[in-house]
Design a protein around this motif. Structure first.
Motif, PDB file in Angstrom:
ATOM      1  N   THR A   2     -24.714  -3.424   9.106  1.00 43.53           N
ATOM      2  CA  THR A   2     -24.545  -2.897   7.747  1.00 43.53           C
ATOM      3  C   THR A   2     -25.780  -3.230   6.912  1.00 43.53           C
ATOM      4  N   GLU A   3     -26.263  -4.441   7.083  1.00 41.00           N
ATOM      5  CA  GLU A   3     -27.384  -4.924   6.265  1.00 41.00           C
ATOM      6  C   GLU A   3     -28.708  -4.257   6.599  1.00 41.00           C
ATOM      7  N   THR A   4     -28.849  -3.735   7.808  1.00 41.06           N
ATOM      8  CA  THR A   4     -30.170  -3.232   8.212  1.00 41.06           C
ATOM      9  C   THR A   4     -30.331  -1.751   7.894  1.00 41.06           C
TER      10      THR A   4
ATOM     11  N   LEU B 257     -16.074 -11.975  13.522  1.00 39.91           N
ATOM     12  CA  LEU B 257     -15.532 -11.404  14.755  1.00 39.91           C
ATOM     13  C   LEU B 257     -15.899  -9.932  14.824  1.00 39.91           C
ATOM     14  N   ASN B 258     -15.884  -9.400  16.023  1.00 38.81           N
ATOM     15  CA  ASN B 258     -16.140  -7.977  16.201  1.00 38.81           C
ATOM     16  C   ASN B 258     -14.990  -7.399  17.016  1.00 38.81           C
ATOM     17  N   VAL B 259     -14.063  -6.765  16.313  1.00 34.43           N
ATOM     18  CA  VAL B 259     -12.869  -6.229  16.960  1.00 34.43           C
ATOM     19  C   VAL B 259     -13.006  -4.709  16.965  1.00 34.43           C
TER      20      VAL B 259
ATOM     21  N   SER C  40     -24.600   4.471  21.738  1.00 34.42           N
ATOM     22  CA  SER C  40     -23.561   3.452  21.654  1.00 34.42           C
ATOM     23  C   SER C  40     -23.906   2.549  20.481  1.00 34.42           C
ATOM     24  N   VAL C  41     -22.892   2.075  19.785  1.00 38.94           N
ATOM     25  CA  VAL C  41     -23.143   1.271  18.590  1.00 38.94           C
ATOM     26  C   VAL C  41     -21.976   0.359  18.241  1.00 38.94           C
ATOM     27  N   GLY C  42     -22.292  -0.756  17.615  1.00 38.74           N
ATOM     28  CA  GLY C  42     -21.269  -1.555  16.950  1.00 38.74           C
ATOM     29  C   GLY C  42     -20.925  -2.836  17.661  1.00 38.74           C
ATOM     30  N   GLU C  43     -21.142  -2.885  18.957  1.00 42.18           N
ATOM     31  CA  GLU C  43     -20.785  -4.071  19.723  1.00 42.18           C
ATOM     32  C   GLU C  43     -21.513  -3.975  21.051  1.00 42.18           C
ATOM     33  N   PRO C  44     -21.565  -5.096  21.746  1.00 43.76           N
ATOM     34  CA  PRO C  44     -22.226  -5.054  23.050  1.00 43.76           C
ATOM     35  C   PRO C  44     -21.483  -4.099  23.994  1.00 43.76           C
ATOM     36  N   ILE C  45     -22.236  -3.363  24.778  1.00 43.53           N
ATOM     37  CA  ILE C  45     -21.585  -2.514  25.785  1.00 43.53           C
ATOM     38  C   ILE C  45     -21.786  -3.193  27.138  1.00 43.53           C
TER      39      ILE C  45
ATOM     40  N   TYR D 257     -19.084  -2.966   1.465  1.00 41.11           N
ATOM     41  CA  TYR D 257     -18.555  -4.317   1.654  1.00 41.11           C
ATOM     42  C   TYR D 257     -18.395  -4.611   3.132  1.00 41.11           C
ATOM     43  N   THR D 258     -18.840  -5.800   3.513  1.00 40.26           N
ATOM     44  CA  THR D 258     -18.707  -6.189   4.912  1.00 40.26           C
ATOM     45  C   THR D 258     -18.363  -7.669   4.983  1.00 40.26           C
ATOM     46  N   SER D 259     -17.887  -8.091   6.143  1.00 37.25           N
ATOM     47  CA  SER D 259     -17.403  -9.461   6.279  1.00 37.25           C
ATOM     48  C   SER D 259     -18.534 -10.422   6.566  1.00 37.25           C
TER      49      SER D 259
ATOM     50  N   GLY E 231     -27.800 -13.084  12.269  1.00 40.65           N
ATOM     51  CA  GLY E 231     -26.467 -13.652  12.499  1.00 40.65           C
ATOM     52  C   GLY E 231     -25.989 -13.430  13.923  1.00 40.65           C
ATOM     53  N   ASP E 232     -26.887 -12.934  14.783  1.00 43.31           N
ATOM     54  CA  ASP E 232     -26.546 -12.749  16.193  1.00 43.31           C
ATOM     55  C   ASP E 232     -27.437 -13.638  17.052  1.00 43.31           C
ATOM     56  N   GLY E 233     -26.863 -14.085  18.175  1.00 44.64           N
ATOM     57  CA  GLY E 233     -27.674 -14.731  19.190  1.00 44.64           C
ATOM     58  C   GLY E 233     -28.235 -13.653  20.104  1.00 44.64           C
TER      59      GLY E 233
ATOM     60  N   THR F 299     -31.241  -8.617  24.722  1.00 44.81           N
ATOM     61  CA  THR F 299     -29.799  -8.497  24.938  1.00 44.81           C
ATOM     62  C   THR F 299     -29.117  -9.302  23.840  1.00 44.81           C
ATOM     63  N   ILE F 300     -28.161  -8.680  23.188  1.00 45.71           N
ATOM     64  CA  ILE F 300     -27.450  -9.346  22.095  1.00 45.71           C
ATOM     65  C   ILE F 300     -26.311 -10.161  22.690  1.00 45.71           C
ATOM     66  N   MET F 301     -26.223 -11.431  22.289  1.00 46.63           N
ATOM     67  CA  MET F 301     -25.195 -12.290  22.877  1.00 46.63           C
ATOM     68  C   MET F 301     -23.995 -12.477  21.971  1.00 46.63           C
TER      69      MET F 301
ATOM     70  N   ASP G  41     -28.537   2.473  23.300  1.00 52.86           N
ATOM     71  CA  ASP G  41     -27.654   1.378  22.879  1.00 52.86           C
ATOM     72  C   ASP G  41     -28.310   0.781  21.642  1.00 52.86           C
ATOM     73  N   THR G  42     -27.807   1.198  20.483  1.00 49.64           N
ATOM     74  CA  THR G  42     -28.486   0.904  19.224  1.00 49.64           C
ATOM     75  C   THR G  42     -27.933  -0.352  18.587  1.00 49.64           C
ATOM     76  N   PHE G  43     -28.754  -1.375  18.487  1.00 49.86           N
ATOM     77  CA  PHE G  43     -28.341  -2.582  17.774  1.00 49.86           C
ATOM     78  C   PHE G  43     -28.779  -2.476  16.315  1.00 49.86           C
ATOM     79  N   TRP G  44     -27.838  -2.655  15.426  1.00 47.82           N
ATOM     80  CA  TRP G  44     -28.163  -2.741  13.995  1.00 47.82           C
ATOM     81  C   TRP G  44     -26.957  -3.257  13.254  1.00 47.82           C
TER      82      TRP G  44
END
Ligand code: PRX
Length: 665
Positions: free
Chosen positions: A431-433, A538-540, A400-405, A274-276, A516-518, A529-531, A426-429
C-alpha cells in the motif's frame, strides 16, 4: 512459511522469456533493463524527471525534481501542476481513443456492459460536478464505500478531478471500521450503494454507512460527514435520511458533461488508504498526485507490457491498493481496455475466471496466490471448472500479487492457465509503495518460481541487518529501499511521527525506507525472495491485518479478559488467524466453547469485517507469560502450528497453561 522459503531457495527451475514475448516487450532484454538501472544509478533525479516529462502531461511543468530538505518527507516535482483524471481520461479522448472501450464491466450475474473513454469522461465530469454542487472542494476528504462497479472508478476519478482526497473503504469492512476512517480522515461525505451483489446474493451496504455515521456522531465534535451519496445498484430496500442522503442518479442527471479539471500541485494528496500496522489503529497512507500516477502508469506499461489492443484484467477490489493502481489509475492512464468484475471467483462455479478470460479474450491477467490456490483445489473437486476446459489462448502475461506465491502454485498457474507460454510477473509491493517495487519484467527477466526477482528500474531495493548495513547475498535481513521514489507514501494522515517511526526508523539511520518484510537475495543471481512480515502484521488471503487490531476487537467484547493473536500457515489463505482467549468467566469446554468461539468470530466480523474472523479460537485460563508478564508469542505461534514445544519454557510463569492451549474450540 519456512517450508515455502526452503522450497523457493532450493528452486532450480528457470524460465527465460520466450522470443515471442521478448520481441514485442516495452523493455526488451536484460541489457535494456540494465541500461535503465544504470541511468537511474548515474543520475537518479534526471532519470525520474525524464520519465515524468515523457509519461505525464503537466499543466505547469516542474523545475525541481526531488526536494529532500524535510526528509524523510520527500517531495517530488513539487512546483509542477497537473490533474490525474485529465491524464487518465481527457488525454485519451484527445488522442482519438474516445470510442475505445475503457471498461468492460461484468456483473455478478454475468451481465456485461461497456463504457468508452468518452463516456467515462462524461460520467466522471457529471459526478465531479455533482460533488462540487454538494460543496465538496479541493482537499476535502471523501469516503468511498462501493462495490466493484463502474461507479467506483467514476467516484474515484471524480474526486481526483476536483482535487478532493478519496479514501476507499473495502465493502467487506464493518460499520465500526467506517466510523474510524470517517473520523480519522475528517471525511465530509460518504459515497456508497444500496446493496452489493456477490455470489448470487444481494448484500446491503448502506446500513453500515448509517451505523458508521451514527457511531461517529457520538464522537467529540460529531460526525464530519454531512452528505451520503447512494448509487442504486439493486433497488432493494434502502432507508434514506432526508437532508443527508442523496441518490447518485438524481444528482448526476442534473449536471453537465463538462467539468474543468482542478489543476493541483504535484504533491497534492490524491488519496488516503487505510492499512494495518503493528498497532491496533489502521494508518491512513497518504499518496501524492503526480509521483503516484507516474509509477502507476510506468509499471502498467513495463511490468504488464500493456499494448493498445490488450484487454487487461486485475481481479483486485478497488478497496485495496491493487485496485487503485491497477484498475482506477494505471490502465486508464495507459488508455487500455480493462475488466471490472463485480462478483467472486467461485460463482456460479469455480470456472468463472477462466470463462471470463475466454469470453473477453483477456491478454493480461493479474490475481492473488490465494485465488489461484483455491481454484487449484476447486478444479480437483469439480474437474469441469479446471482451466483446461476453457480457451485461454488470448493470455500473454500473468501476474501475482499480495503475498508470497509458493512454487507449486506458481507452476500450476504457469502450466494450466498460461499454457507454459505466459511469463508470470510476481510483483512485490505494498500500500505504501504505490506500485510495483520488485518484479520480473516479461521481456527481460528469467523467472524462478516463488521469487519476485529484481527491482523495478529506479527502485533501490536492498537487504540490511539490524544496524542498517548491507548483508551479503544469500543471507536474510530487512528489506529496505535506499532512495526515495516518486510513488512512495508521503506520510500517515494526521500522524507524521508514526510515519517516521514506522518507515524511517532511527535504528537504521533514518534514511532507509523499511518495508516491514524479511527478504533474502539468491547468492548467485541476486534475485529477491520475500520471507514475510517482520512485524505483527498478518497476511490472510493477501489481505493485511494487524494482530493488535484483532486483539483489540476481541477484548472489546465484555466477556473477554485477554486475547493474543498470531498467524499460522494455511494452504489456501497463506496465513490463518489463531486467537488465544482468556474469558472473564471460567474456561469453557465442549459445546459451550464452540458456541462462545462462534460468538466471538461474529463479534470480530462486526468490529472489523469478516476477513478478520479468527479461524481458530483457543481458550485458556491464562496466556503463556514470562515472569515479567510478557506474552510469549513465539510459543503461541508454535502452538498454533501444532508443533511440539521445543523452546525453553523455564522462564514461563505458568507452563501448565500450554496444554490447555493446544486445542481449538
Ligand atoms: O508482506 C508483503 C506482502 O504484502 C504486504 C503488503 O500488503 P498490502 O499493503 O496490503 O499490499 C498488497 C498488495 C500490493 C507486503 O509487505 N506482499 C505483497 N506482494 C507480495 C508480498 N509478499 C510476497 N510476494 C509478493 N509478490
Amino acid at each position: 512459511m519456512s517450508n515455502r522459503i526452503e522450497s523457493v531457495l532450493q528452486e532450480n527451475r528457470v524460465f527465460p522469456p520466450s522470443e515471442a514475448v521478448r520481441a514485442k516487450a516495452a523493455i526488451s532484454g536484460m541489457e535494456a533493463y540494465q541500461s535503465l538501472c544504470q541511468e537511474a544509478e548515474g543520475n537518479y533525479e534526471a532519470y525520474w524527471a525524464r520519465l515524468a516529462r515523457e509519461h505525464l502531461v503537466w499543466q505547469q511543468p516542474f523545475s525541481q525534481t526531488l526536494d529532500e530538505s524535510e526528509a524523510p518527507f520527500y517531495k517530488w516535482f513539487a512546483d509542477g501542476k497537473l490533474n490525474v483524471s485529465y491524464n487518465c481520461l481527457d488525454l485519451n479522448v484527445q488522442a482519438g481513443l474516445g470510442d475505445k472501450v475503457a471498461i468492460i464491466f461484468e456483473a455478478d450475474n454475468g451481465q456485461v456492459s461497456r463504457v468508452t473513454y468518452k463516456e467515462l469522461l462524461a460520467r466522471t465530469c457529471r459526478f465531479a460536478n455533482a460533488l462540487k454542487a454538494q460543496g465538496i472542494r479541493k482537499g476535502d476528504r471523501v469516503i468511498i464505500y462501493l462495490p466493484m462497479s463502474v461507479e467506483g472508478v467514476v467516484a474515484m476519478q471524480a474526486c481526483a478531478r476536483i482535487g478532493a482526497i478519496h479514501s476507499v473503504v473495502f465493502g467487506g469492512f464493518s460499520a465500526k471500521s467506517l466510523e474510524e476512517r470517517i473520523l480519522d480522515a475528517g471525511a465530509v461525505a460518504v459515497i456508497t450503494a444500496d446493496e452489493q451483489c456477490r455470489g448470487g446474493k444481494a448484500i446491503p451496504l448502506k446500513p453500515a454507512v448509517d451505523e458508521g455515521i451514527a457511531l461517529a456522531a457520538a464522537a467529540p465534535g460529531g460526525c464530519p460527514a454531512k452528505s451520503v451519496i447512494v448509487y442504486k445498484r439493486t433497488g432493494g430496500a434502502c432507508a434514506m435520511e432526508a437532508g443527508r442522503d442523496l441518490w447518485w442518479h438524481e444528482l448526476e442527471a442534473a449536471q453537465s458533461d463538462v467539468c474543468e479539471p482542478e489543476w493541483v500541485e504535484a504533491e497534492h494528496p490524491l488519496f488516503l488508504l487505510y492499512t494495518s500496522g503493528s498497532t491496533g489503529k489502521p494508518k491512513g497512507v497518504q499518496h501524492s498526485s503526480a509521483g503516484y500516477l507516474l509509477h502507476a502508469k510506468l509499471t502498467t506499461l513495463w511490468t504488464f507490457d500493456v499494448k493498445p489492443d490488450d484487454v487487461f484484467w486485475c481481479t483486485a477490489d478497488i478497496g485495496w491498493v491493487t485496485g487503485h493502481t491497477y484498475i482506477t489509475y494505471g490502465p486508464l492512464a495507459c488508455g487500455a481496455t480493462e475488466i471490472v468484475f463485480e462478483g467472486v471467483p467461485t460463482y456460479p462455479d469455480a470456472g468463472r475466471f477462466w470463462k471470463m478470460i475466454q469470453d473477453h479474450k483477456v491478454n493480461i491477467f493479474y490475481t492473488a496466490p490465494t485465488a489461484i490456490r483455491s481454484l487449484i483445489k476447486a478444479g480437483e473437486v469439480t474437474p469441469a471448472t479446471h482451466p483446461r476446459n476453457y480457451d485461454l489462448s488470448s493470455l500473454r502475461i500473468l501476474g501475482s500479487v499480495g503475498e508470497p506465491i509458493n512454487p507449486e502454485a506458481w507452476m500450476w498457474y504457469y502450466q494450466n492457465v498460461g499454457g507454459a507460454r505466459c511469463p508470470i510477473v510476481d510483483t512485490f509491493w505494498q500500500t505504501e509503495t504505490g506500485g510495483h517495487m520488485i518484479t520480473p519484467l516479461p521481456g527481460v527477466t528469467p523467472l524462478v518460481p516463488g521469487s519476485c526477482t529484481l527491482p523495478f528500474p529506479g527502485i533501490m531495493a536492498a537487504i540490511v541487518d539490524e544496524a542498517g548495513h548491507d548483508v551479503e547475498w544469500g543471507k536474510g535481513g530487512f528489506l529496505v529501499v535506499k532512495k526515495p521514489w516518486p510513488s512512495m507514501i508521503r506520510t500517515i494522515w494526521g500522524d507524521p511521527e508514526r510515519f517516521k517511526k514506522s518507515y524511517y526508523p532511527e535504528d537504521l539511520g533514518g534514511r532507509l525506507y523499511l518495508a516491514g518484510d524479511g527478504a533474502v537475495r539468491d547468492a548467485k543471481t541476486g534475485y529477491f525472495t520475500i520471507m514475510g512480515r517482520i512485524d505483527d502484521v498478518l497476511n490472510v488471503s493477501g489481505h493485511r491485518l494487524g494482530t493488535m487490531e484483532v486483539e483489540s476487537a476481541l477484548v472489546a467484547n465484555s466477556i473477554v479478559a485477554e486475547a493474543a493473536v498470531v498467524g499460522r500457515p494455511d494452504d489456501v489463505t497463506g496465513e490463518a488467524i489463531c486467537a488465544f482467549v482468556v474469558l472473564k468467566q471460567a474456561r469453557p469446554y465442549g459445546d459451550d466453547a464452540k458456541r462462545i468461539a462462534e460468538e466471538l468470530r461474529n463479534w470480530v466480523a462486526k468490529e472489523i469485517g469478516p476477513i478478520a474472523k479468527p479461524r481458530d479460537i483457543r481458550f485458556g485460563e491464562n496466556l503463556p507469560k514470562t515472569r515479567s508478564g510478557k506474552i510469549m508469542r513465539r510459543l503461541l505461534r508454535s502452538l498454533a502450528k501444532g508443533e511440539d514445544i521445543t523452546q525453553d519454557v523455564s522462564t514461563l510463569e505458568n507452563p501448565a497453561i500450554l496444554e490447555q492451549l493446544k486445542e481449538a474450540a
